[in-house]
Design a protein around this motif. Structure first.
Motif, PDB file in Angstrom:
ATOM      1  N   PHE A  43      56.532 -71.719  36.801  1.00 40.70           N
ATOM      2  CA  PHE A  43      55.450 -71.696  37.770  1.00 40.70           C
ATOM      3  C   PHE A  43      54.093 -71.704  37.073  1.00 40.70           C
ATOM      4  O   PHE A  43      53.908 -71.087  36.023  1.00 40.70           O
ATOM      5  N   ASP A  44      53.140 -72.382  37.680  1.00 39.24           N
ATOM      6  CA  ASP A  44      51.751 -72.322  37.230  1.00 39.24           C
ATOM      7  C   ASP A  44      51.135 -71.050  37.801  1.00 39.24           C
ATOM      8  O   ASP A  44      50.994 -70.907  39.018  1.00 39.24           O
ATOM      9  N   LEU A  45      50.813 -70.096  36.924  1.00 40.35           N
ATOM     10  CA  LEU A  45      50.239 -68.816  37.345  1.00 40.35           C
ATOM     11  C   LEU A  45      48.915 -68.574  36.620  1.00 40.35           C
ATOM     12  O   LEU A  45      48.587 -67.461  36.250  1.00 40.35           O
ATOM     13  N   SER A  46      48.155 -69.639  36.465  1.00 34.47           N
ATOM     14  CA  SER A  46      46.983 -69.591  35.590  1.00 34.47           C
ATOM     15  C   SER A  46      45.741 -69.012  36.235  1.00 34.47           C
ATOM     16  O   SER A  46      44.819 -68.601  35.527  1.00 34.47           O
ATOM     17  N   ASP A  47      45.692 -68.980  37.569  1.00 32.92           N
ATOM     18  CA  ASP A  47      44.470 -68.487  38.210  1.00 32.92           C
ATOM     19  C   ASP A  47      44.814 -67.777  39.513  1.00 32.92           C
ATOM     20  O   ASP A  47      45.978 -67.665  39.901  1.00 32.92           O
ATOM     21  N   ALA A  57      44.304 -68.565  42.640  1.00 30.33           N
ATOM     22  CA  ALA A  57      44.899 -69.387  43.698  1.00 30.33           C
ATOM     23  C   ALA A  57      46.394 -69.590  43.469  1.00 30.33           C
ATOM     24  O   ALA A  57      47.202 -69.484  44.407  1.00 30.33           O
ATOM     25  N   THR A  58      46.778 -69.880  42.236  1.00 39.90           N
ATOM     26  CA  THR A  58      48.201 -70.104  41.963  1.00 39.90           C
ATOM     27  C   THR A  58      48.993 -68.802  42.056  1.00 39.90           C
ATOM     28  O   THR A  58      50.138 -68.802  42.485  1.00 39.90           O
ATOM     29  N   LEU A  59      48.369 -67.701  41.657  1.00 41.54           N
ATOM     30  CA  LEU A  59      49.029 -66.398  41.803  1.00 41.54           C
ATOM     31  C   LEU A  59      49.283 -66.080  43.276  1.00 41.54           C
ATOM     32  O   LEU A  59      50.360 -65.610  43.650  1.00 41.54           O
ATOM     33  N   ARG A  60      48.287 -66.370  44.118  1.00 41.51           N
ATOM     34  CA  ARG A  60      48.447 -66.056  45.539  1.00 41.51           C
ATOM     35  C   ARG A  60      49.517 -66.947  46.172  1.00 41.51           C
ATOM     36  O   ARG A  60      50.300 -66.484  47.008  1.00 41.51           O
ATOM     37  N   ALA A  61      49.556 -68.217  45.788  1.00 38.40           N
ATOM     38  CA  ALA A  61      50.590 -69.111  46.315  1.00 38.40           C
ATOM     39  C   ALA A  61      51.979 -68.656  45.883  1.00 38.40           C
ATOM     40  O   ALA A  61      52.934 -68.666  46.671  1.00 38.40           O
ATOM     41  N   PHE A  62      52.103 -68.256  44.623  1.00 37.41           N
ATOM     42  CA  PHE A  62      53.375 -67.759  44.104  1.00 37.41           C
ATOM     43  C   PHE A  62      53.804 -66.505  44.858  1.00 37.41           C
ATOM     44  O   PHE A  62      54.969 -66.352  45.247  1.00 37.41           O
ATOM     45  N   ARG A  79      55.119 -67.275  48.303  1.00 35.28           N
ATOM     46  CA  ARG A  79      56.462 -67.851  48.255  1.00 35.28           C
ATOM     47  C   ARG A  79      57.524 -66.790  47.965  1.00 35.28           C
ATOM     48  O   ARG A  79      58.607 -66.799  48.571  1.00 35.28           O
TER      49      ARG A  79
END
Length: 210
Positions: free
Chosen positions: A186-190, A192-197, A200
């Motif tokens: 998973f892309d967890l770089s920022d 926004a990506t943390l919140r999407a992860f 899910r």
């Protein structure tokens, strides 16, 4: 004052309220700045008292040893982090949102906090156990804190069948994994990506089945 070692987590998690003594606050602010800049071992009490603009006797009256000063400073630091997280989730209006925001804040705080960065760089052998093998007390404290934020909304009728403690612990264990092993599928770089992860992986914990 002897060289400091990180105090036991149980000591740190006996969290004090705000100090009624402005001079104590001034010393603790100076200590936090010194520890962040130089680490626990290198930071000297003389440097802390000079930064605070006080004499040695003023420090000694409040903190008998450097270890006492370290423990008080870290207590205050942890309390500030929890206060920051509480502010971040306060305006979230659903249990799902509070759980996700608690996850995101936990990861971002550890990733970006200057003191954490310093200790992980200069004294990882002392600090990493706080996040791993000896981390049960802080996991419990953070779980109880996050679960309480969720139960506040459950008391108003939201997500009544959700085990808030279980959901909070899963969120925090996931945050621990993301912090310690950031690279993966998973892309967890920022943020926004943390919140999407989190949406899910954590969203289903508070959604009705069927």
């Amino acid at each position: 004052m002897a060289d400091a070692h990180l105090p036991p987590l149980a000591t740190l998690l006996d969290l004090p309220g705000p100090s009624p003594d402005p001079m104590t606050d001034k010393i603790l602010d100076a200590a936090l700045a010194e520890f962040t800049e130089y680490g626990l071992r290198r930071a000297a009490v003389d440097d802390i008292r000079r930064r605070a603009g006080v004499n040695r006797a003023t420090v000694y009256r409040r903190f008998a040893t450097k270890n006492d000063l370290v423990a008080a400073t870290l207590q205050r630091w942890i309390l500030r982090l929890l206060t920051e997280t509480a502010a971040a989730v306060a305006d979230r209006t659903t249990v799902r949102e509070r759980l996700i925001e608690g996850f995101v804040r936990s990861v971002l705080i550890v990733r970006t906090d200057a003191l954490v960065g310093r200790l992980l760089t200069s004294e990882p052998e002392s600090f990493l156990p706080y996040l791993t093998t000896d981390g049960a007390p802080i996991l419990q404290a953070c779980r109880e804190f996050l679960a309480a934020q969720c139960r506040e909304l459950q008391a108003a009728g939201q997500a009544p069948g959700v085990d808030a403690d279980a959901a909070a612990e899963i969120a925090l264990r996931l945050a621990q994994s993301v912090v310690l092993t950031p690279e993966g599928y998973f892309d967890l770089s920022d943020e926004a990506t943390l919140r999407a992860f989190a949406g899910r992986c954590l969203g289903p914990l508070v959604e009705p089945i069927g």
